[in-house]
Design a protein around this motif. Structure first.
Motif, PDB file in Angstrom:
ATOM      1  N   LEU A 199       0.833  -1.203   0.000  1.00  0.00           N
ATOM      2  CA  LEU A 199       0.000   0.000   0.000  1.00  0.00           C
ATOM      3  C   LEU A 199       0.869   1.255   0.000  1.00  0.00           C
ATOM      4  O   LEU A 199       0.589   2.227  -0.721  1.00  0.00           O
ATOM      5  N   ILE A 205      -4.949   2.741  -4.926  1.00  0.00           N
ATOM      6  CA  ILE A 205      -5.507   1.439  -4.588  1.00  0.00           C
ATOM      7  C   ILE A 205      -6.881   1.308  -5.227  1.00  0.00           C
ATOM      8  O   ILE A 205      -7.700   2.230  -5.172  1.00  0.00           O
ATOM      9  N   SER A 207     -10.056  -1.108  -5.013  1.00  0.00           N
ATOM     10  CA  SER A 207     -10.456  -2.080  -4.000  1.00  0.00           C
ATOM     11  C   SER A 207     -11.959  -2.244  -3.915  1.00  0.00           C
ATOM     12  O   SER A 207     -12.711  -1.283  -4.116  1.00  0.00           O
ATOM     13  N   THR A 213      -9.805  -1.538   4.475  1.00  0.00           N
ATOM     14  CA  THR A 213      -8.931  -1.045   3.408  1.00  0.00           C
ATOM     15  C   THR A 213      -9.148   0.441   3.166  1.00  0.00           C
ATOM     16  O   THR A 213      -8.209   1.186   2.880  1.00  0.00           O
ATOM     17  N   LEU A 214     -10.378   0.888   3.303  1.00  0.00           N
ATOM     18  CA  LEU A 214     -10.676   2.309   3.142  1.00  0.00           C
ATOM     19  C   LEU A 214      -9.932   3.128   4.198  1.00  0.00           C
ATOM     20  O   LEU A 214      -9.329   4.172   3.891  1.00  0.00           O
ATOM     21  N   SER A 217      -6.169   3.060   3.467  1.00  0.00           N
ATOM     22  CA  SER A 217      -5.860   3.989   2.373  1.00  0.00           C
ATOM     23  C   SER A 217      -5.815   5.421   2.887  1.00  0.00           C
ATOM     24  O   SER A 217      -4.941   6.214   2.515  1.00  0.00           O
ATOM     25  N   SER A 218      -6.760   5.753   3.764  1.00  0.00           N
ATOM     26  CA  SER A 218      -6.791   7.084   4.367  1.00  0.00           C
ATOM     27  C   SER A 218      -5.535   7.333   5.188  1.00  0.00           C
ATOM     28  O   SER A 218      -4.889   8.389   5.066  1.00  0.00           O
ATOM     29  N   ARG A 222      -3.219   7.382   0.339  1.00  0.00           N
ATOM     30  CA  ARG A 222      -3.247   6.875  -1.020  1.00  0.00           C
ATOM     31  C   ARG A 222      -4.619   7.094  -1.660  1.00  0.00           C
ATOM     32  O   ARG A 222      -5.649   6.795  -1.052  1.00  0.00           O
ATOM     33  N   TYR A 224      -7.940   6.400  -3.780  1.00  0.00           N
ATOM     34  CA  TYR A 224      -8.741   5.177  -3.677  1.00  0.00           C
ATOM     35  C   TYR A 224      -9.787   5.148  -4.791  1.00  0.00           C
ATOM     36  O   TYR A 224     -10.539   6.112  -4.967  1.00  0.00           O
ATOM     37  N   PRO A 226     -12.957   2.779  -5.838  1.00  0.00           N
ATOM     38  CA  PRO A 226     -13.751   1.636  -5.381  1.00  0.00           C
ATOM     39  C   PRO A 226     -14.206   0.750  -6.532  1.00  0.00           C
ATOM     40  O   PRO A 226     -14.512   1.229  -7.631  1.00  0.00           O
TER      41      PRO A 226
END
Length: 340
Positions: A199, A205, A207, A213-214, A217-218, A222, A224, A226
């Motif tokens: 990551l 990402i 995803s 994962t959210l 990522s935060s 990174r 994101y 969806p």
């Protein structure tokens, strides 16, 4: 300390280098209820089926990452989850307020429950995009047929991002099987540390919209993108993110599932999500629209803001340690308060 789990939870434990876990099921507990009785306390992470009795509930610290999605059908008055010693919930998307609406007591709010991030060693790629594709554990209460419906959908949608400038890698935490996607290639089973490193080193990402994962990522900063939801919790997450994000893709992904009755039992909703995903995999218009919105989202580079300050795991550990009167070695501070 002993670790127990089944399905994706067991896969996750076994992917870690320093954890040995034993498989356990609700059926096994019903036949052998004394299995957990020998422990002074139990930390249960979102596995209500593994609370076999009120006696065990009263020694259980329950950790819930999805408090925002529960309905009365999920937490009926006789639910043993209502009898747990302490109920920790990630304070996202109105989880605390929703549990209060349902009459759940002894609820303690914590921030995002994620691991510490890994430092990035990536080198800038001015003419390319390194996209980390994450599909988690391919988990759905409707069973393995959901993954059979979901993977063809993901394969088709990633095809809309098929561009020489994209470099894909595919992560998962499911150990039961591996798979290969036409564009992105074979999946790789990562430990938590390996996933955090991947990551940190990616540009974006892509995803399925799982909450962990959210939040990761935060935390990692990174961008994101969806994919469609795998299960009902991810449908609800898409709805919440459509109100928090500036990107149209969130509302686009939530819309196909609007006909599902939110008041139904989770297994019924999960089956409905599976059936919709199977139909979407054949929908050329949906795939083309997804491709345009995904490319737009990549260009926007929007990082989700969910779960700050990302200390939930330490907050839970510190609170349990304080309650048990033992030393806390996490360096955490107790969670932010209990609603009686």
């Amino acid at each position: 300390m002993h670790y127990f789990g089944e399905r994706s939870a067991l896969d996750y434990f076994n992917a870690q280098g320093d954890v040995r876990a034993r498989q356990i099921s609700a059926g096994e507990l019903s036949k052998n209820p004394s299995l957990l009785r020998s422990y002074a306390s139990v930390v249960n992470v979102l596995a209500p089926e593994l609370i076999p009795s009120r006696e065990i509930a009263e020694t259980t610290y329950y950790v819930d990452s999805l408090g925002f999605m529960w309905q009365e059908a999920d937490l009926p008055p006789n639910s043993l989850v209502r009898q747990v010693k302490a109920y920790f919930v990630q304070d996202v998307f109105g989880s605390v307020e929703n549990l209060d609406r349902l009459g759940v007591r002894r609820v303690t709010a914590v921030s995002g429950i994620v691991s510490a991030p890994e430092p990035s060693t990536r080198k800038p790629q001015p003419d390319g995009v390194h996209a980390l594709v994450n599909l988690g554990g391919l988990s759905n209460p409707a069973g393995s047929a959901s993954a059979d419906a979901y993977l063809p959908l993901v394969d088709r949608l990633l095809g809309t991002l098929d561009d020489p400038t994209y470099q894909f890698s595919v992560a998962m935490n499911c150990g039961a099987s591996t798979f290969s996607l036409s564009v992105a290639g074979p999946s790789q089973r990562y430990s938590e540390q390996e996933f955090q490193k991947a990551l940190a080193d990616c540009d974006v990402i892509v995803s399925s919209p799982g909450l962990t994962t959210l939040i990761e990522s935060s935390q990692a900063g990174r961008p994101y993108v969806p994919l469609p939801p795998q299960n009902w919790s991810q449908v609800v997450i898409c709805e919440h993110m459509s109100r928090l994000s500036t990107q149209e893709i969130w509302q686009f992904l939530a819309t196909p599932y609007h006909a599902i009755d939110a008041r139904a039992e989770e297994a019924s909703k999960a089956a409905a999500v599976r059936d919709i995903n199977r139909a979407l995999a054949r929908d050329e218009t949906f795939a083309a629209r997804f491709g345009r919105l995904a490319q737009q989202t990549v260009r926007a580079g929007e990082v989700p803001v969910v779960g700050h300050p990302y200390r939930g795991a330490d907050e839970v550990a510190a609170s349990i340690a304080a309650d048990l009167g033992v030393a806390d070695r996490t360096g955490g501070t107790p969670a932010r308060g209990e609603k009686q």
